[in-house]
Design a protein around this motif. Sequence first.
Motif, PDB file in Angstrom:
ATOM      1  N   ASN A   1      -2.290   8.821 -10.629  1.00 15.32           N
ATOM      2  CA  ASN A   1      -1.475   8.964  -9.428  1.00 15.32           C
ATOM      3  C   ASN A   1      -2.275   9.469  -8.234  1.00 15.32           C
ATOM      4  OD1 ASN A   1       1.718   8.683  -9.963  1.00 15.32           O
ATOM      5  ND2 ASN A   1       0.702   9.372 -11.832  1.00 15.32           N
ATOM      6  N   THR A   2      -3.559   9.783  -8.438  1.00 10.22           N
ATOM      7  CA  THR A   2      -4.400  10.265  -7.348  1.00 10.22           C
ATOM      8  C   THR A   2      -5.392   9.212  -6.890  1.00 10.22           C
ATOM      9  OG1 THR A   2      -4.228  12.493  -8.300  1.00 10.22           O
ATOM     10  CG2 THR A   2      -5.901  12.192  -6.640  1.00 10.22           C
TER      11      THR A   2
ATOM     12  N   THR B   1     -14.884   0.854  12.498  1.00  8.46           N
ATOM     13  CA  THR B   1     -15.598   1.314  11.310  1.00  8.46           C
ATOM     14  C   THR B   1     -14.698   2.173  10.425  1.00  8.46           C
ATOM     15  OG1 THR B   1     -17.711   1.274  12.502  1.00  8.46           O
ATOM     16  CG2 THR B   1     -17.594   2.610  10.497  1.00  8.46           C
ATOM     17  N   LEU B   2     -13.983   3.107  11.031  1.00 10.26           N
ATOM     18  CA  LEU B   2     -13.097   3.986  10.273  1.00 10.26           C
ATOM     19  C   LEU B   2     -11.936   3.202   9.663  1.00 10.26           C
ATOM     20  CD1 LEU B   2     -13.081   6.978  12.777  1.00 10.26           C
ATOM     21  CD2 LEU B   2     -14.160   6.943  10.534  1.00 10.26           C
ATOM     22  N   GLN B   3     -11.424   2.229  10.406  1.00 13.27           N
ATOM     23  CA  GLN B   3     -10.372   1.379   9.855  1.00 13.27           C
ATOM     24  C   GLN B   3     -10.890   0.594   8.657  1.00 13.27           C
ATOM     25  OE1 GLN B   3      -8.399  -1.283  12.646  1.00 13.27           O
ATOM     26  NE2 GLN B   3      -8.015  -2.774  11.036  1.00 13.27           N
ATOM     27  N   GLY B   4     -12.101   0.048   8.771  1.00 11.29           N
ATOM     28  CA  GLY B   4     -12.680  -0.703   7.668  1.00 11.29           C
ATOM     29  C   GLY B   4     -12.889   0.150   6.436  1.00 11.29           C
ATOM     30  N   LYS B   5     -13.284   1.401   6.624  1.00 12.02           N
ATOM     31  CA  LYS B   5     -13.459   2.300   5.484  1.00 12.02           C
ATOM     32  C   LYS B   5     -12.119   2.590   4.803  1.00 12.02           C
ATOM     33  CE  LYS B   5     -17.636   4.630   7.179  1.00 12.02           C
ATOM     34  NZ  LYS B   5     -18.229   5.909   7.633  1.00 12.02           N
ATOM     35  N   SER B   6     -11.079   2.773   5.608  1.00 11.51           N
ATOM     36  CA  SER B   6      -9.750   2.984   5.034  1.00 11.51           C
ATOM     37  C   SER B   6      -9.297   1.753   4.260  1.00 11.51           C
ATOM     38  CB  SER B   6      -8.733   3.304   6.141  1.00 11.51           C
ATOM     39  OG  SER B   6      -9.015   4.539   6.762  1.00 11.51           O
ATOM     40  N   GLU B   7      -9.540   0.574   4.830  1.00  8.48           N
ATOM     41  CA  GLU B   7      -9.150  -0.670   4.166  1.00  8.48           C
ATOM     42  C   GLU B   7      -9.930  -0.876   2.875  1.00  8.48           C
ATOM     43  OE1 GLU B   7      -7.885  -3.248   8.150  1.00  8.48           O
ATOM     44  OE2 GLU B   7      -9.926  -3.354   7.338  1.00  8.48           O
ATOM     45  N   ARG B   8     -11.165  -0.424   2.850  1.00  6.75           N
ATOM     46  CA  ARG B   8     -11.974  -0.560   1.637  1.00  6.75           C
ATOM     47  C   ARG B   8     -11.340   0.211   0.483  1.00  6.75           C
ATOM     48  NH1 ARG B   8     -17.335   2.072   2.652  1.00  6.75           N
ATOM     49  NH2 ARG B   8     -16.148   3.946   2.175  1.00  6.75           N
ATOM     50  N   ILE B   9     -10.889   1.425   0.745  1.00  6.28           N
ATOM     51  CA  ILE B   9     -10.252   2.217  -0.307  1.00  6.28           C
ATOM     52  C   ILE B   9      -8.895   1.627  -0.671  1.00  6.28           C
ATOM     53  CG2 ILE B   9      -9.270   4.481  -0.848  1.00  6.28           C
ATOM     54  CD1 ILE B   9     -11.429   5.736   0.853  1.00  6.28           C
TER      55      ILE B   9
ATOM     56  N   PRO C   1       3.042  12.149  -3.567  1.00  8.36           N
ATOM     57  CA  PRO C   1       2.934  13.550  -3.135  1.00  8.36           C
ATOM     58  C   PRO C   1       1.514  14.088  -3.110  1.00  8.36           C
ATOM     59  CG  PRO C   1       3.785  13.408  -5.366  1.00  8.36           C
ATOM     60  CD  PRO C   1       3.754  12.010  -4.840  1.00  8.36           C
ATOM     61  N   ASN C   2       0.570  13.395  -3.764  1.00  8.88           N
ATOM     62  CA  ASN C   2      -0.820  13.847  -3.761  1.00  8.88           C
ATOM     63  C   ASN C   2      -1.673  13.105  -2.738  1.00  8.88           C
ATOM     64  OD1 ASN C   2      -0.456  15.599  -6.097  1.00  8.88           O
ATOM     65  ND2 ASN C   2      -0.299  13.727  -7.288  1.00  8.88           N
ATOM     66  N   ASP C   3      -1.038  12.313  -1.879  1.00  6.03           N
ATOM     67  CA  ASP C   3      -1.777  11.468  -0.943  1.00  6.03           C
ATOM     68  C   ASP C   3      -2.353  12.247   0.229  1.00  6.03           C
ATOM     69  OD1 ASP C   3      -1.173   9.351  -2.488  1.00  6.03           O
ATOM     70  OD2 ASP C   3      -0.030   8.249  -0.999  1.00  6.03           O
TER      71      ASP C   3
ATOM     72  N   ASP D   1     -12.965  11.580  -5.891  1.00  5.18           N
ATOM     73  CA  ASP D   1     -13.921  11.064  -4.912  1.00  5.18           C
ATOM     74  C   ASP D   1     -13.242  10.118  -3.933  1.00  5.18           C
ATOM     75  OD1 ASP D   1     -16.011  12.480  -5.968  1.00  5.18           O
ATOM     76  OD2 ASP D   1     -16.784  10.840  -7.200  1.00  5.18           O
ATOM     77  N   ARG D   2     -12.348   9.258  -4.436  1.00  9.46           N
ATOM     78  CA  ARG D   2     -11.614   8.349  -3.553  1.00  9.46           C
ATOM     79  C   ARG D   2     -10.706   9.141  -2.615  1.00  9.46           C
ATOM     80  NH1 ARG D   2     -10.837   2.990  -4.952  1.00  9.46           N
ATOM     81  NH2 ARG D   2      -8.618   3.091  -4.450  1.00  9.46           N
ATOM     82  N   LEU D   3     -10.050  10.170  -3.133  1.00  9.99           N
ATOM     83  CA  LEU D   3      -9.170  11.008  -2.319  1.00  9.99           C
ATOM     84  C   LEU D   3      -9.957  11.734  -1.240  1.00  9.99           C
ATOM     85  CD1 LEU D   3      -6.190  12.247  -2.170  1.00  9.99           C
ATOM     86  CD2 LEU D   3      -7.147  14.152  -3.462  1.00  9.99           C
ATOM     87  N   TRP D   4     -11.091  12.317  -1.618  1.00  4.78           N
ATOM     88  CA  TRP D   4     -11.867  13.094  -0.665  1.00  4.78           C
ATOM     89  C   TRP D   4     -12.521  12.187   0.387  1.00  4.78           C
ATOM     90  CZ3 TRP D   4     -11.697  17.426   1.430  1.00  4.78           C
ATOM     91  CH2 TRP D   4     -12.793  17.981   2.115  1.00  4.78           C
ATOM     92  N   GLU D   5     -12.947  11.006  -0.019  1.00  6.21           N
ATOM     93  CA  GLU D   5     -13.509  10.075   0.960  1.00  6.21           C
ATOM     94  C   GLU D   5     -12.448   9.660   1.971  1.00  6.21           C
ATOM     95  OE1 GLU D   5     -15.799   5.747   1.278  1.00  6.21           O
ATOM     96  OE2 GLU D   5     -15.021   6.445  -0.640  1.00  6.21           O
TER      97      GLU D   5
END
Length: 367
Positions: free
Chosen positions: A321-322, A225-233, A330-332, A69-73
């Motif tokens: 690792n995901t 907004t998109l930057q904040g979402k990336s920072e949240r993860i 490598p899974n990023d 879920d974190r990867l897909w978000e």
Amino acid sequence: MYTRRIFPVMGVIKWTRRHIFLFLFLALIPVFLFDVVGLKWLHVPWLPLGVLGTAVAFIIGFKNNASYDRLWEARKIWGGIVNASRSWTIMVKDFIDNTHAKQKRTDAELQGIKRELVHRHVAWLTALRYQMREEKPWEMHLKAKKSNREFRENYFRVCEDETTLESEIKHYLSDADFTEIFAKGNKPSQILGIQSRRLKTLMNDGLIEDFRHMEMTNMLVEFYTLQGKSERIKNFPYPRQFATLNYLFVWIFIILLPFGIMEGFDSIGSHILEDLANHESHTSIGHLIQEFIAKHFVWFSIPFSALISWVFHTMEAIGENTENPFEGGPNDIPITDMSRGIEIDIRQLIDDTNIPESYVWKNDIVM
């Protein structure tokens, strides 16, 4: 991100080879004590061990679902960055003109302003991906592992480890902007702040009118907004209490597993001996070989125990690792390749020159 049709199984085996040897050794110890030393009482009933294995399987499944879920978000967030970047560039290309200008600008001057805004946006993308690649305390242990470090050095490249942010971003910014950005903390946020200030100047000069200024400002808000979402993860890990207990429960199961499997294999050997007792000839080579195997059939529990341990541990390691989709594994999410793709796309939209080539990746692992 792997781009092959089939995940390289040999790569997984090489990645986990040290643990495979460890699992074989852990399975060998109780079998040796059971069969050679003669400690026949040394086993664990399969029923409680099976219940524990079922619980561990559910826990691993829960963790892997959360990691996915974190990867897909993260992938959806950066997909939004791709779309918003194109929209921003179209606005820059079509909104900035002399229609309401207080002082008319030449086509070359207008093109220079458009190039400035697009280049500054590329600088924002670059600063954001470097920020996402920074190491966090909960990521360091993964990079420090010998297997991960070897895999990283031999099988794929992380561009953010090869060059500095300063060298990558400098040619997209003016000297004044560069100095201002690196004098403060959150560099992507500062770049968007400079973009907003520049839009206000363009509106005051009449190069964009109020409505266009509002639409372009809304795009900057979308980038925030998109930057904040990336920072949240990036800044909030998978809860460490869950990750720690997952790891602990898996190893408890792995350590107890050989003690539970032995009895089953020893029972199979006993059944074989009973069947061999009905043979007409008890002196033939075939009979003697089968009898020897039956008496020591418990040793076959070693590879099966190692296999089951490998499955559980590898699934737990894949989830581990995901769970951090920006750490440089490598899974990023391939934010470096996506950033370069966005740069090429938006600079071509404004007919820019000296556009860079796409990155060349190793072993079909795109970063």
